[in-house]
Design a protein around this motif. Structure first.
Motif, PDB file in Angstrom:
ATOM      1  N   LEU A 163      35.723  40.987   9.743  1.00  0.00           N
ATOM      2  CA  LEU A 163      34.383  41.563   9.715  1.00  0.00           C
ATOM      3  C   LEU A 163      33.454  40.692   8.869  1.00  0.00           C
ATOM      4  N   GLU A 164      33.945  40.246   7.723  1.00  0.00           N
ATOM      5  CA  GLU A 164      33.151  39.379   6.853  1.00  0.00           C
ATOM      6  C   GLU A 164      32.739  38.104   7.594  1.00  0.00           C
ATOM      7  N   ARG A 165      33.668  37.533   8.333  1.00  0.00           N
ATOM      8  CA  ARG A 165      33.355  36.287   9.048  1.00  0.00           C
ATOM      9  C   ARG A 165      32.353  36.521  10.167  1.00  0.00           C
ATOM     10  N   ASP A 166      32.502  37.629  10.894  1.00  0.00           N
ATOM     11  CA  ASP A 166      31.535  37.943  11.955  1.00  0.00           C
ATOM     12  C   ASP A 166      30.121  38.036  11.380  1.00  0.00           C
ATOM     13  N   ILE A 167      29.988  38.801  10.293  1.00  0.00           N
ATOM     14  CA  ILE A 167      28.670  38.995   9.691  1.00  0.00           C
ATOM     15  C   ILE A 167      28.144  37.693   9.095  1.00  0.00           C
ATOM     16  N   ALA A 168      29.031  36.905   8.492  1.00  0.00           N
ATOM     17  CA  ALA A 168      28.613  35.619   7.929  1.00  0.00           C
ATOM     18  C   ALA A 168      28.068  34.694   9.007  1.00  0.00           C
ATOM     19  N   ASN A 169      28.712  34.673  10.167  1.00  0.00           N
ATOM     20  CA  ASN A 169      28.250  33.818  11.266  1.00  0.00           C
ATOM     21  C   ASN A 169      26.856  34.217  11.740  1.00  0.00           C
ATOM     22  N   ILE A 170      26.604  35.523  11.821  1.00  0.00           N
ATOM     23  CA  ILE A 170      25.294  35.988  12.261  1.00  0.00           C
ATOM     24  C   ILE A 170      24.239  35.714  11.193  1.00  0.00           C
ATOM     25  N   CYS A 171      24.572  35.969   9.939  1.00  0.00           N
ATOM     26  CA  CYS A 171      23.628  35.689   8.844  1.00  0.00           C
ATOM     27  C   CYS A 171      23.284  34.208   8.785  1.00  0.00           C
ATOM     28  N   ARG A 172      24.286  33.358   8.963  1.00  0.00           N
ATOM     29  CA  ARG A 172      24.061  31.915   8.916  1.00  0.00           C
ATOM     30  C   ARG A 172      23.099  31.474  10.024  1.00  0.00           C
ATOM     31  N   GLN A 206      25.485  38.409   2.969  1.00  0.00           N
ATOM     32  CA  GLN A 206      26.537  38.684   3.948  1.00  0.00           C
ATOM     33  C   GLN A 206      27.704  39.447   3.337  1.00  0.00           C
ATOM     34  N   TYR A 207      28.036  39.129   2.084  1.00  0.00           N
ATOM     35  CA  TYR A 207      29.139  39.816   1.412  1.00  0.00           C
ATOM     36  C   TYR A 207      28.808  41.289   1.210  1.00  0.00           C
ATOM     37  N   GLN A 208      27.607  41.549   0.744  1.00  0.00           N
ATOM     38  CA  GLN A 208      27.193  42.926   0.512  1.00  0.00           C
ATOM     39  C   GLN A 208      27.124  43.711   1.809  1.00  0.00           C
ATOM     40  N   LEU A 209      26.578  43.102   2.862  1.00  0.00           N
ATOM     41  CA  LEU A 209      26.500  43.780   4.154  1.00  0.00           C
ATOM     42  C   LEU A 209      27.883  44.177   4.648  1.00  0.00           C
ATOM     43  N   ALA A 210      28.823  43.238   4.581  1.00  0.00           N
ATOM     44  CA  ALA A 210      30.170  43.505   5.079  1.00  0.00           C
ATOM     45  C   ALA A 210      30.868  44.580   4.254  1.00  0.00           C
ATOM     46  N   HIS A 211      30.768  44.493   2.946  1.00  0.00           N
ATOM     47  CA  HIS A 211      31.528  45.413   2.104  1.00  0.00           C
ATOM     48  C   HIS A 211      30.923  46.814   2.066  1.00  0.00           C
ATOM     49  N   ARG A 212      29.611  46.908   2.179  1.00  0.00           N
ATOM     50  CA  ARG A 212      28.999  48.230   2.284  1.00  0.00           C
ATOM     51  C   ARG A 212      29.413  48.897   3.598  1.00  0.00           C
ATOM     52  N   LEU A 213      29.409  48.113   4.646  1.00  0.00           N
ATOM     53  CA  LEU A 213      29.809  48.644   5.948  1.00  0.00           C
ATOM     54  C   LEU A 213      31.272  49.066   5.930  1.00  0.00           C
ATOM     55  N   TRP A 214      32.116  48.242   5.318  1.00  0.00           N
ATOM     56  CA  TRP A 214      33.543  48.548   5.238  1.00  0.00           C
ATOM     57  C   TRP A 214      33.795  49.800   4.401  1.00  0.00           C
ATOM     58  N   ALA A 215      33.062  49.949   3.316  1.00  0.00           N
ATOM     59  CA  ALA A 215      33.211  51.134   2.472  1.00  0.00           C
ATOM     60  C   ALA A 215      32.838  52.393   3.246  1.00  0.00           C
ATOM     61  N   ARG A 216      31.798  52.311   4.031  1.00  0.00           N
ATOM     62  CA  ARG A 216      31.404  53.469   4.855  1.00  0.00           C
ATOM     63  C   ARG A 216      32.463  53.770   5.905  1.00  0.00           C
ATOM     64  N   PHE A 217      33.063  52.720   6.461  1.00  0.00           N
ATOM     65  CA  PHE A 217      34.134  52.923   7.443  1.00  0.00           C
ATOM     66  C   PHE A 217      35.319  53.654   6.786  1.00  0.00           C
ATOM     67  N   LEU A 218      35.685  53.231   5.587  1.00  0.00           N
ATOM     68  CA  LEU A 218      36.813  53.856   4.899  1.00  0.00           C
ATOM     69  C   LEU A 218      36.522  55.306   4.555  1.00  0.00           C
ATOM     70  N   ARG A 219      35.242  55.640   4.342  1.00  0.00           N
ATOM     71  CA  ARG A 219      34.867  57.015   4.039  1.00  0.00           C
ATOM     72  C   ARG A 219      34.588  57.835   5.288  1.00  0.00           C
ATOM     73  N   SER A 220      34.781  57.216   6.475  1.00  0.00           N
ATOM     74  CA  SER A 220      34.450  57.887   7.758  1.00  0.00           C
ATOM     75  C   SER A 220      32.983  58.314   7.766  1.00  0.00           C
ATOM     76  N   ASP A 221      32.133  57.395   7.316  1.00  0.00           N
ATOM     77  CA  ASP A 221      30.700  57.696   7.136  1.00  0.00           C
ATOM     78  C   ASP A 221      29.845  56.834   8.060  1.00  0.00           C
ATOM     79  N   LEU A 222      30.381  56.418   9.191  1.00  0.00           N
ATOM     80  CA  LEU A 222      29.596  55.600  10.132  1.00  0.00           C
ATOM     81  C   LEU A 222      29.047  56.461  11.270  1.00  0.00           C
TER      82      LEU A 222
END
Length: 266
Positions: free
Chosen positions: A230-239, A250-266
């Motif tokens: 996921l981090e690499r996908d987002i990094a490629n688009i940001c780049r 890109q790091y913040q975008l990926a990790h915020r999204l991942w945290a929401r996924f883990l909380r079932s908050d998407l």
């Protein structure tokens, strides 16, 4: 070897014509090491597609009448760059029968064929899941052992541009960037990560986007490499969008999204 690959693809397309899935092959749209995408015409009425082909979910059938479709034809003799990658395969083997799994691991003739057809089937299934979830992907239509038939993206005169080749103004670039981030989020909510996303496998047409090429997509519930992918996908688009002056962490975008996924908050 190249001629043999072309003959193999034409034979596979000919089988779809014989079954009434497509009517005519108009020409190649995009050719790569793993597959070639052809623009075809099709007249897909209710009940016309034979039972040995998996068709799109009910409610997404094309209306009667000829229309343009895209047929992505894989090369069965081509060694896939993803097929032996542990980061992509993790979580897939749990769904396979013991005999198929053993054959794939031993790389027998049967195993290679089973592995090849499974990669095609996995991409088709991913398209079904994502399209149903409202993610911007081509609408899946039908699938055979080596071909995926899907919605054609483009006009009558030319196919959609690959995002890397599209020239956007600043405002449009910002809009498209946010649209892609939204669709990455929607895909994650549907338990899919592209795994190889870049501006080369995003189509841009008349202000809309479609993410394409999903054979290596992973289910983040069963893959320990999901976050790095996921981090690499987002990094490629940001780049890519940095060239338009769009600054994004890109790091913040990926990790915020991942945290929401883990909380079932998407």
């Amino acid at each position: 070897m190249g001629q043999n690959k072309d003959n193999e693809q034409m034979a596979a397309l000919g089988a779809l014509i014989d079954h009434g899935v497509i009517d005519e092959v108009l020409g190649a749209v995009k050719s790569g090491k793993e597959a070639t995408v052809y623009c075809c015409t099709a007249t897909l009425a209710e009940g016309q597609i034979p039972g040995d082909l998996q068709t799109m979910a009910e409610g997404h059938r094309l209306a009667s009448g000829e229309t343009l479709v895209a047929a992505k034809v894989y090369r069965s003799t081509q060694v896939r760059q993803f097929s032996n990658a542990a980061s992509y395969n993790e979580g897939r083997l749990r769904e396979r029968q013991r005999r198929e799994t053993r054959a794939m691991e031993n790389k027998s003739r049967f195993g290679k064929r089973a592995s090849f057809s499974k990669w095609v089937a996995d991409e088709y299934e991913t398209l079904q899941v994502l399209h149903t979830a409202g993610v911007a992907v081509p609408r899946p239509i039908a699938q055979s052992e080596s071909i995926i038939v899907m919605e054609y993206i483009g006009g009558d005169d030319r196919p959609a541009l690959v995002l890397n080749n599209a020239h956007l103004d600043q405002e449009e670039a910002r809009r498209v960037f946010e649209l892609l981030m939204l669709n990455i989020e929607r895909a994650l909510a549907a338990d899919r990560i592209h795994g190889d996303l870049s501006p080369f496998n995003v189509l841009y047409h008349e202000g809309d986007v479609r993410m394409i090429d999903f054979p290596q997509a992973v289910d983040p519930r069963f893959n320990s490499q999901a976050l790095p992918l996921l981090e690499r996908d987002i990094a490629n688009i940001c780049r890519h969008f940095a060239r338009y002056g769009i600054e994004a962490d890109q790091y913040q975008l990926a990790h915020r999204l991942w945290a929401r996924f883990l909380r079932s908050d998407l």
